[in-house]
Design a protein around this motif. Sequence first.
Motif, short mmCIF file in Angstrom:
data_model
loop_
_atom_site.label_atom_id
_atom_site.label_comp_id
_atom_site.label_asym_id
_atom_site.label_seq_id
_atom_site.Cartn_x
_atom_site.Cartn_y
_atom_site.Cartn_z
N TRP A 1 0.84 -1.21 0.00
CA TRP A 1 0.00 0.00 0.00
C TRP A 1 0.87 1.26 0.00
CZ3 TRP A 1 -3.21 -2.83 -1.77
CH2 TRP A 1 -4.08 -3.69 -1.13
N ASP B 1 0.94 4.20 -2.70
CA ASP B 1 0.85 5.63 -2.38
C ASP B 1 1.80 6.43 -3.27
OD1 ASP B 1 -1.09 5.54 -0.41
OD2 ASP B 1 0.34 5.39 1.24
N LYS C 1 -7.92 4.67 -2.15
CA LYS C 1 -7.45 4.33 -0.81
C LYS C 1 -8.53 4.58 0.24
CE LYS C 1 -3.63 5.51 2.34
NZ LYS C 1 -2.37 6.28 2.44
N GLN D 1 -10.06 5.70 3.54
CA GLN D 1 -9.67 6.76 4.46
C GLN D 1 -9.70 6.31 5.91
OE1 GLN D 1 -8.67 9.94 3.08
NE2 GLN D 1 -8.64 8.38 1.46
N ASP E 1 -6.42 2.88 5.38
CA ASP E 1 -5.33 3.07 4.43
C ASP E 1 -5.15 1.91 3.45
OD1 ASP E 1 -4.74 5.54 5.54
OD2 ASP E 1 -3.25 4.73 6.94
#
Length: 261
Positions: free
Chosen positions: A197, A201, A239, A241, A244
Amino acid sequence: MMATAREDGDGGRERGQRGCEHYDRGCLLKAPCCDKLYTCRLCHDNNEDHQLDRFKVKEVQCINCEKIQHAQQTCEECSTLFGEYYCNICHLFDKDKKQYHCENCGICRIGPKEDFFHCLKCNLCLAMNLQGRHKCIENVSRQNCPICLEDIHTSRVVAHVLPCGHLLHRTCYEEMLKKGYRCPLCMHSALDMTRYWQQLDDEVAQTPMPSEYQNMTVDIHCNDCNGRSTVQFHILGMKCQLCDSYNTAQAGGRRISVDQQ
Protein backbone atom coordinates in the motif's frame (compact mmCIF):
# COMPACT_ATOMS: atom_id res chain seq x y z
CA MET A 1 -1.28 -48.22 -3.78
CA MET A 2 -3.88 -50.82 -2.89
CA ALA A 3 -4.03 -54.49 -1.91
CA THR A 4 -7.26 -56.31 -2.63
CA ALA A 5 -8.64 -59.13 -0.50
CA ARG A 6 -6.99 -62.51 -0.94
CA GLU A 7 -10.10 -64.06 -2.40
CA ASP A 8 -9.92 -61.42 -5.16
CA GLY A 9 -6.16 -61.80 -5.69
CA ASP A 10 -3.34 -59.76 -4.13
CA GLY A 11 -3.03 -57.23 -6.98
CA GLY A 12 0.66 -58.07 -7.47
CA ARG A 13 1.63 -56.90 -3.98
CA GLU A 14 4.77 -58.57 -2.66
CA ARG A 15 4.74 -60.16 0.76
CA GLY A 16 6.45 -57.90 3.30
CA GLN A 17 6.07 -54.75 1.18
CA ARG A 18 5.57 -52.02 3.76
CA GLY A 19 3.21 -49.08 3.61
CA CYS A 20 1.99 -46.93 0.75
CA GLU A 21 2.46 -43.37 -0.54
CA HIS A 22 0.40 -42.09 2.38
CA TYR A 23 1.64 -44.03 5.43
CA ASP A 24 4.48 -46.26 6.64
CA ARG A 25 2.82 -49.30 8.22
CA GLY A 26 3.27 -53.03 8.59
CA CYS A 27 -0.33 -54.11 8.14
CA LEU A 28 -3.33 -53.84 5.84
CA LEU A 29 -6.72 -52.64 7.01
CA LYS A 30 -9.66 -54.97 6.46
CA ALA A 31 -12.38 -52.63 5.24
CA PRO A 32 -15.60 -53.29 7.18
CA CYS A 33 -17.62 -52.00 4.21
CA CYS A 34 -16.37 -54.44 1.54
CA ASP A 35 -14.04 -56.86 3.38
CA LYS A 36 -11.15 -55.91 1.08
CA LEU A 37 -7.62 -55.29 2.32
CA TYR A 38 -6.04 -51.88 1.77
CA THR A 39 -2.94 -50.22 3.16
CA CYS A 40 -4.97 -47.20 4.29
CA ARG A 41 -8.37 -45.51 3.97
CA LEU A 42 -7.04 -43.17 1.28
CA CYS A 43 -5.91 -46.05 -0.91
CA HIS A 44 -9.33 -47.63 -0.38
CA ASP A 45 -11.27 -44.47 -1.23
CA ASN A 46 -9.18 -43.87 -4.37
CA ASN A 47 -10.12 -47.30 -5.74
CA GLU A 48 -13.67 -47.87 -4.55
CA ASP A 49 -17.00 -46.10 -5.09
CA HIS A 50 -17.51 -45.67 -1.33
CA GLN A 51 -15.51 -44.48 1.65
CA LEU A 52 -13.89 -46.48 4.41
CA ASP A 53 -14.96 -45.50 7.93
CA ARG A 54 -11.70 -45.56 9.86
CA PHE A 55 -13.50 -45.78 13.19
CA LYS A 56 -15.24 -49.05 12.25
CA VAL A 57 -12.07 -50.96 11.36
CA LYS A 58 -11.86 -54.07 13.53
CA GLU A 59 -9.27 -56.26 11.82
CA VAL A 60 -5.88 -55.93 10.12
CA GLN A 61 -3.60 -58.30 8.22
CA CYS A 62 0.12 -58.53 8.96
CA ILE A 63 2.22 -57.88 5.84
CA ASN A 64 4.77 -60.51 6.90
CA CYS A 65 2.88 -63.56 8.19
CA GLU A 66 -0.46 -62.51 6.61
CA LYS A 67 -2.42 -63.35 9.74
CA ILE A 68 -5.70 -61.48 10.02
CA GLN A 69 -6.24 -60.33 13.61
CA HIS A 70 -7.83 -57.67 15.79
CA ALA A 71 -6.48 -54.17 15.14
CA GLN A 72 -3.46 -53.65 17.44
CA GLN A 73 0.03 -52.19 17.29
CA THR A 74 2.03 -55.44 17.06
CA CYS A 75 1.33 -58.70 15.23
CA GLU A 76 0.25 -61.41 17.64
CA GLU A 77 1.81 -64.09 15.42
CA CYS A 78 5.24 -62.78 14.34
CA SER A 79 5.64 -59.60 16.45
CA THR A 80 5.86 -57.28 13.42
CA LEU A 81 5.44 -53.68 14.53
CA PHE A 82 2.55 -52.32 12.51
CA GLY A 83 3.32 -48.70 13.32
CA GLU A 84 5.58 -46.66 15.58
CA TYR A 85 2.43 -44.66 16.26
CA TYR A 86 -0.93 -46.34 16.66
CA CYS A 87 -4.29 -44.86 17.60
CA ASN A 88 -6.91 -47.39 18.63
CA ILE A 89 -9.68 -44.89 17.86
CA CYS A 90 -8.72 -43.78 14.35
CA HIS A 91 -6.83 -47.03 13.65
CA LEU A 92 -3.95 -44.96 12.36
CA PHE A 93 -0.61 -46.72 11.96
CA ASP A 94 2.43 -44.69 10.86
CA LYS A 95 5.95 -43.53 11.62
CA ASP A 96 6.33 -41.49 14.77
CA LYS A 97 5.56 -37.89 13.77
CA LYS A 98 4.66 -36.77 17.30
CA GLN A 99 1.03 -37.49 16.51
CA TYR A 100 -1.71 -37.11 19.09
CA HIS A 101 -5.42 -37.85 19.11
CA CYS A 102 -7.54 -34.74 19.67
CA GLU A 103 -10.82 -35.68 21.28
CA ASN A 104 -12.45 -32.42 20.20
CA CYS A 105 -11.35 -32.77 16.56
CA GLY A 106 -12.23 -36.44 16.71
CA ILE A 107 -9.12 -37.46 14.74
CA CYS A 108 -5.34 -37.66 15.06
CA ARG A 109 -3.19 -34.61 14.39
CA ILE A 110 0.54 -34.30 13.72
CA GLY A 111 2.15 -32.69 16.74
CA PRO A 112 3.90 -32.34 18.99
CA LYS A 113 0.77 -31.81 21.05
CA GLU A 114 2.27 -29.05 23.20
CA ASP A 115 2.69 -26.89 20.07
CA PHE A 116 -1.06 -26.75 19.45
CA PHE A 117 -4.29 -25.83 21.19
CA HIS A 118 -7.89 -26.64 20.28
CA CYS A 119 -10.07 -23.59 19.65
CA LEU A 120 -13.55 -24.60 20.74
CA LYS A 121 -15.31 -22.05 18.52
CA CYS A 122 -13.29 -22.74 15.37
CA ASN A 123 -13.41 -26.43 16.40
CA LEU A 124 -9.87 -26.95 15.19
CA CYS A 125 -6.35 -27.44 16.52
CA LEU A 126 -4.26 -24.33 15.85
CA ALA A 127 -0.62 -23.41 16.47
CA MET A 128 0.04 -21.94 19.90
CA ASN A 129 1.22 -18.65 18.37
CA LEU A 130 -2.36 -18.08 17.16
CA GLN A 131 -3.88 -18.38 20.64
CA GLY A 132 -5.72 -15.12 21.28
CA ARG A 133 -4.45 -13.76 17.96
CA HIS A 134 -6.82 -15.23 15.39
CA LYS A 135 -10.34 -14.37 14.29
CA CYS A 136 -12.73 -17.15 15.30
CA ILE A 137 -15.27 -18.49 12.83
CA GLU A 138 -17.57 -21.16 14.21
CA ASN A 139 -16.75 -24.66 12.90
CA VAL A 140 -14.53 -23.13 10.21
CA SER A 141 -12.70 -26.38 9.45
CA ARG A 142 -15.95 -28.18 8.68
CA GLN A 143 -16.15 -26.19 5.45
CA ASN A 144 -14.41 -27.30 2.27
CA CYS A 145 -11.38 -25.41 0.98
CA PRO A 146 -12.79 -22.62 -1.22
CA ILE A 147 -10.02 -23.15 -3.78
CA CYS A 148 -10.03 -26.92 -4.41
CA LEU A 149 -13.42 -27.62 -2.76
CA GLU A 150 -11.90 -30.58 -0.88
CA ASP A 151 -12.37 -31.33 2.83
CA ILE A 152 -10.12 -29.43 5.22
CA HIS A 153 -10.88 -30.98 8.61
CA THR A 154 -9.64 -34.48 7.77
CA SER A 155 -7.15 -33.50 5.06
CA ARG A 156 -3.51 -34.55 5.38
CA VAL A 157 -2.55 -31.20 3.80
CA VAL A 158 -1.76 -28.49 6.36
CA ALA A 159 -4.38 -25.74 6.61
CA HIS A 160 -3.46 -22.05 6.49
CA VAL A 161 -5.41 -19.59 8.62
CA LEU A 162 -6.06 -16.27 6.88
CA PRO A 163 -6.28 -12.99 8.86
CA CYS A 164 -10.04 -13.01 8.26
CA GLY A 165 -10.29 -16.42 9.97
CA HIS A 166 -11.07 -18.50 6.89
CA LEU A 167 -9.05 -21.62 6.07
CA LEU A 168 -7.33 -22.78 2.90
CA HIS A 169 -5.09 -25.73 2.27
CA ARG A 170 -1.51 -24.46 2.51
CA THR A 171 -0.81 -25.57 -1.06
CA CYS A 172 -3.97 -23.82 -2.30
CA TYR A 173 -2.97 -20.65 -0.43
CA GLU A 174 0.43 -20.63 -2.11
CA GLU A 175 -1.16 -21.08 -5.54
CA MET A 176 -3.69 -18.34 -4.81
CA LEU A 177 -0.94 -15.81 -4.03
CA LYS A 178 0.42 -16.26 -7.56
CA LYS A 179 -2.78 -14.71 -8.92
CA GLY A 180 -4.15 -12.51 -6.16
CA TYR A 181 -4.00 -11.45 -2.53
CA ARG A 182 -7.61 -11.64 -1.33
CA CYS A 183 -9.58 -14.33 0.50
CA PRO A 184 -11.87 -15.99 -2.06
CA LEU A 185 -14.72 -16.01 0.47
CA CYS A 186 -14.79 -12.50 1.95
CA MET A 187 -12.26 -10.59 -0.21
CA HIS A 188 -10.26 -9.54 2.88
CA SER A 189 -6.50 -9.21 2.29
CA ALA A 190 -4.94 -12.62 2.83
CA LEU A 191 -1.63 -11.25 4.10
CA ASP A 192 -0.08 -8.04 5.43
CA MET A 193 -0.20 -5.60 2.51
CA THR A 194 1.18 -2.53 4.36
CA ARG A 195 4.39 -2.26 2.33
CA TYR A 196 2.54 -2.69 -0.95
CA TRP A 197 0.00 0.00 0.00
CA GLN A 198 2.90 2.36 0.75
CA GLN A 199 4.39 1.64 -2.68
CA LEU A 200 1.00 2.29 -4.24
CA ASP A 201 0.85 5.63 -2.38
CA ASP A 202 4.05 6.65 -4.19
CA GLU A 203 2.78 5.47 -7.57
CA VAL A 204 -0.50 7.36 -7.15
CA ALA A 205 1.39 10.53 -6.16
CA GLN A 206 3.60 10.23 -9.25
CA THR A 207 0.70 9.55 -11.62
CA PRO A 208 -1.58 12.59 -11.85
CA MET A 209 -4.97 12.05 -13.43
CA PRO A 210 -6.05 14.03 -16.52
CA SER A 211 -7.63 17.37 -15.68
CA GLU A 212 -11.16 16.17 -16.39
CA TYR A 213 -10.81 13.54 -13.62
CA GLN A 214 -8.89 15.54 -11.01
CA ASN A 215 -12.03 16.76 -9.23
CA MET A 216 -13.92 13.49 -9.55
CA THR A 217 -14.76 11.63 -6.37
CA VAL A 218 -16.13 8.14 -5.83
CA ASP A 219 -17.86 6.27 -3.01
CA ILE A 220 -15.91 3.16 -2.04
CA HIS A 221 -16.33 0.13 0.18
CA CYS A 222 -13.25 -1.32 1.89
CA ASN A 223 -12.92 -5.12 1.88
CA ASP A 224 -10.48 -4.99 4.81
CA CYS A 225 -12.32 -2.84 7.38
CA ASN A 226 -15.81 -2.91 5.82
CA GLY A 227 -15.87 0.88 6.02
CA ARG A 228 -17.28 3.28 3.45
CA SER A 229 -15.77 6.59 2.39
CA THR A 230 -15.74 9.11 -0.44
CA VAL A 231 -12.34 9.55 -2.06
CA GLN A 232 -10.75 11.08 -5.13
CA PHE A 233 -10.95 8.76 -8.10
CA HIS A 234 -7.67 7.35 -9.37
CA ILE A 235 -7.09 4.73 -12.01
CA LEU A 236 -4.40 2.95 -9.93
CA GLY A 237 -6.64 2.50 -6.92
CA MET A 238 -8.81 4.22 -4.34
CA LYS A 239 -7.45 4.33 -0.81
CA CYS A 240 -9.70 3.71 2.19
CA GLN A 241 -9.67 6.76 4.46
CA LEU A 242 -10.32 4.60 7.53
CA CYS A 243 -7.58 1.94 7.34
CA ASP A 244 -5.33 3.07 4.43
CA SER A 245 -6.04 -0.08 2.42
CA TYR A 246 -6.34 -0.10 -1.36
CA ASN A 247 -8.39 -3.31 -1.19
CA THR A 248 -11.51 -1.36 -2.10
CA ALA A 249 -14.38 -1.45 -4.54
CA GLN A 250 -16.59 1.29 -5.91
CA ALA A 251 -19.84 1.35 -3.98
CA GLY A 252 -22.88 1.28 -6.21
CA GLY A 253 -20.93 2.50 -9.24
CA ARG A 254 -21.59 6.15 -8.35
CA ARG A 255 -19.14 8.98 -9.13
CA ILE A 256 -19.71 12.57 -7.98
CA SER A 257 -17.95 15.65 -9.27
CA VAL A 258 -17.07 18.04 -6.46
CA ASP A 259 -17.61 20.92 -8.87
CA GLN A 260 -21.27 20.02 -9.31
CA GLN A 261 -23.80 21.88 -7.17
